[in-house]
Write a protein that holds these residues in place. Structure first.
Motif, PDB file in Angstrom:
ATOM      1  N   GLU A 126      62.482  49.401  66.216  1.00  0.00           N
ATOM      2  CA  GLU A 126      61.680  50.081  65.364  1.00  0.00           C
ATOM      3  C   GLU A 126      61.830  51.433  65.829  1.00  0.00           C
ATOM      4  O   GLU A 126      61.703  51.703  67.084  1.00  0.00           O
ATOM      5  CB  GLU A 126      60.770  49.769  65.314  1.00  0.00           C
ATOM      6  N   LEU A 127      61.233  52.664  65.912  1.00  0.00           N
ATOM      7  CA  LEU A 127      62.318  53.778  65.902  1.00  0.00           C
ATOM      8  C   LEU A 127      60.565  54.280  66.386  1.00  0.00           C
ATOM      9  O   LEU A 127      59.559  54.584  65.413  1.00  0.00           O
ATOM     10  CB  LEU A 127      62.327  54.861  64.555  1.00  0.00           C
ATOM     11  N   GLN A 128      59.809  54.344  67.661  1.00  0.00           N
ATOM     12  CA  GLN A 128      58.401  54.251  68.112  1.00  0.00           C
ATOM     13  C   GLN A 128      58.250  55.816  68.068  1.00  0.00           C
ATOM     14  O   GLN A 128      59.039  56.259  69.017  1.00  0.00           O
ATOM     15  CB  GLN A 128      57.723  53.517  69.271  1.00  0.00           C
ATOM     16  N   LYS A 129      57.140  56.600  68.043  1.00  0.00           N
ATOM     17  CA  LYS A 129      57.147  57.990  67.975  1.00  0.00           C
ATOM     18  C   LYS A 129      56.793  57.920  69.583  1.00  0.00           C
ATOM     19  O   LYS A 129      55.408  57.462  70.259  1.00  0.00           O
ATOM     20  CB  LYS A 129      56.287  59.024  67.280  1.00  0.00           C
ATOM     21  N   ASN A 130      57.173  59.032  70.111  1.00  0.00           N
ATOM     22  CA  ASN A 130      56.837  59.676  71.722  1.00  0.00           C
ATOM     23  C   ASN A 130      55.735  59.995  71.387  1.00  0.00           C
ATOM     24  O   ASN A 130      55.857  61.734  71.187  1.00  0.00           O
ATOM     25  CB  ASN A 130      57.849  60.058  72.250  1.00  0.00           C
ATOM     26  N   PHE A 131      54.666  59.758  71.330  1.00  0.00           N
ATOM     27  CA  PHE A 131      53.036  60.283  71.992  1.00  0.00           C
ATOM     28  C   PHE A 131      53.199  61.448  72.468  1.00  0.00           C
ATOM     29  O   PHE A 131      53.226  62.845  71.887  1.00  0.00           O
ATOM     30  CB  PHE A 131      51.747  59.946  70.404  1.00  0.00           C
ATOM     31  N   GLN A 132      53.187  60.855  73.774  1.00  0.00           N
ATOM     32  CA  GLN A 132      52.492  61.531  75.377  1.00  0.00           C
ATOM     33  C   GLN A 132      54.382  63.020  74.828  1.00  0.00           C
ATOM     34  O   GLN A 132      53.697  63.849  74.947  1.00  0.00           O
ATOM     35  CB  GLN A 132      53.581  61.334  76.364  1.00  0.00           C
ATOM     36  N   LEU A 133      55.049  63.295  74.410  1.00  0.00           N
ATOM     37  CA  LEU A 133      56.512  64.278  74.223  1.00  0.00           C
ATOM     38  C   LEU A 133      55.853  64.853  73.856  1.00  0.00           C
ATOM     39  O   LEU A 133      56.349  66.083  73.896  1.00  0.00           O
ATOM     40  CB  LEU A 133      58.172  63.325  74.367  1.00  0.00           C
ATOM     41  N   CYS A 134      55.757  64.654  72.294  1.00  0.00           N
ATOM     42  CA  CYS A 134      55.357  65.496  70.746  1.00  0.00           C
ATOM     43  C   CYS A 134      54.257  66.276  71.694  1.00  0.00           C
ATOM     44  O   CYS A 134      53.989  67.534  71.428  1.00  0.00           O
ATOM     45  CB  CYS A 134      54.948  64.270  69.758  1.00  0.00           C
TER      46      CYS A 134
END
Length: 369
Positions: free
Chosen positions: A70-78
């Motif tokens: 699954e493509l996990q969103k990188n909230f920290q990088l965002c």
């Protein structure tokens, strides 16, 4: 100047770190793969869709991602990218514009226009934060529809494509959102028309009914699943119990068959010993008679050489008396032969088949109970 150059270099280096390796631009909706590499969601989706192999692999390190990745969103990088965009040197200029796009200004500011933060679709106006507060504080404008600035497609969806007016009504006949002109002079004239608030209340009631129905279905399904779980456990318990009982019965049957086999074989062996003992006694007796007959025969043969007639008669008489006084008869024996003829075998096969049929019928009764 040197400090400014160092700051620019650091910003450039940070921008490179925050750039997608596919599009070489700043991350947009960054996602992280299981291997740890980050990409724009749209970029990596295109790369993975173009790969011919399965399972897909990371375009940077070629590690396979597995069939269920699954493509996990990188909230920290965002968050880091958003902070970088807000603080880097490519931010807003004094004229109120941003690099790459123009800032929408408030329609109500008289002197120095401030950037708009919301768009009122009812007033068709852009509002800064100060005028937005005044707008929302007015009682007659509290029901106005406000959207984010720059969401042009969302704003367009709220307007009638034919008249360009705000969608404020709902046609029950065609189940469409329409504007007031559609009700008065448009193709929905004469239809069953209600306000969006009334349509919302109806839909909310339907939603609540559906929630209630689904809740009932969920409870019923949970009850059914609990029943199936109990049935499954009961079946396993019963099967284990019956299997244990059948195991004991067959072990008992096996023990009895083995004991009966030992008994029958012992009887056969004992009968054999008795018959062999009888045969051995008769054999010894026959051997003794044979030896005596041989001995008398030799005496008679020897008497042929006796030249003296007187001695011949005397010895012959003695030999004849001994021969006639002894028993030289031959004894025969009827030996009891143990054998399994075809009739006995057929009887055994028939009994065995009847037994197996009865066992099968018994097992069927146990299973139905």
């Amino acid at each position: 100047m040197a400090k400014a150059g160092e700051k620019s270099e650091r910003a450039t280096s940070l921008e490179n770190e925050l750039s997608c390796p596919v599009c070489l631009d700043l991350y947009k909706d960054p996602v992280m793969l299981s291997c740890g590499h980050n990409f724009c969601k749209q970029c990596i989706q295109k790369v993975l869709d173009s790969q011919q192999q399965f399972p897909a692999s990371c375009p940077m390190c070629k590690i396979q991602l597995g069939p269920d990745f699954e493509l996990q969103k990188n909230f920290q990088l965002c968050s880091i990218v958003e902070t970088f965009l807000a603080t880097n040197s490519k931010g807003q200029h004094e004229d109120g514009s941003e690099d790459g796009k123009a800032v929408v200004l408030c329609d109500f500011c008289l002197e120095k226009s401030q950037p708009a933060v919301k768009t009122c679709l009812m007033c068709d106006a852009y509002l800064c934060q100060a005028h937005l507060s005044k707008h929302s504080a007015t009682a007659s404008q509290q029901d106005h529809v406000l959207v984010e600035v720059g969401t042009g497609s969302v704003a367009e969806e709220r307007r009638c494509q034919e008249h360009g007016k705000l969608l404020e009504c709902y046609c029950r006949d065609e189940k469409l959102y329409i504007c007031l002109l559609c009700c008065i002079a448009g193709q929905h004239k004469g239809h069953d028309i209600i306000t969006l608030k009334e349509a919302y209340d109806e839909q909310l009631g339907e939603l609540l009914d559906m929630e209630t129905w689904l809740q009932g279905r969920e409870n019923a399904l949970n009850t059914a699943l609990e029943g199936l779980q109990k049935s499954e456990q009961q079946l396993k318990t019963n099967t284990k119990t019956v299997s244990s009982q059948m195991e004991k019965l067959f072990e008992q049957l096996k023990t009895e068959i083995i004991q009966e086999k030992i008994r029958i074989l012992c009887d056969i062996e004992s009968s054999e010993k008795e018959e062999l003992t009888r045969i051995s006694k008769v054999k010894e007796e026959m051997k003794k008679r044979r030896d005596e007959a041989v001995e008398h025969l030799q005496s008679l043969q020897k008497m042929r050489e006796q030249p003296d007639v007187f001695h011949f008669f005397k010895e012959f008489k003695l030999i004849k008396d001994r021969i006639y006084s002894q028993d030289f008869s031959i004894r025969t024996m009827d030996v009891a032969v143990v054998q399994m003829d075809e009739a006995w075998i057929a009887c055994y096969q028939h009994s065995r088949e009847n037994f197996m049929e009865e066992m099968g019928a018994l097992l069927s009764l146990v299973q139905r109970e």
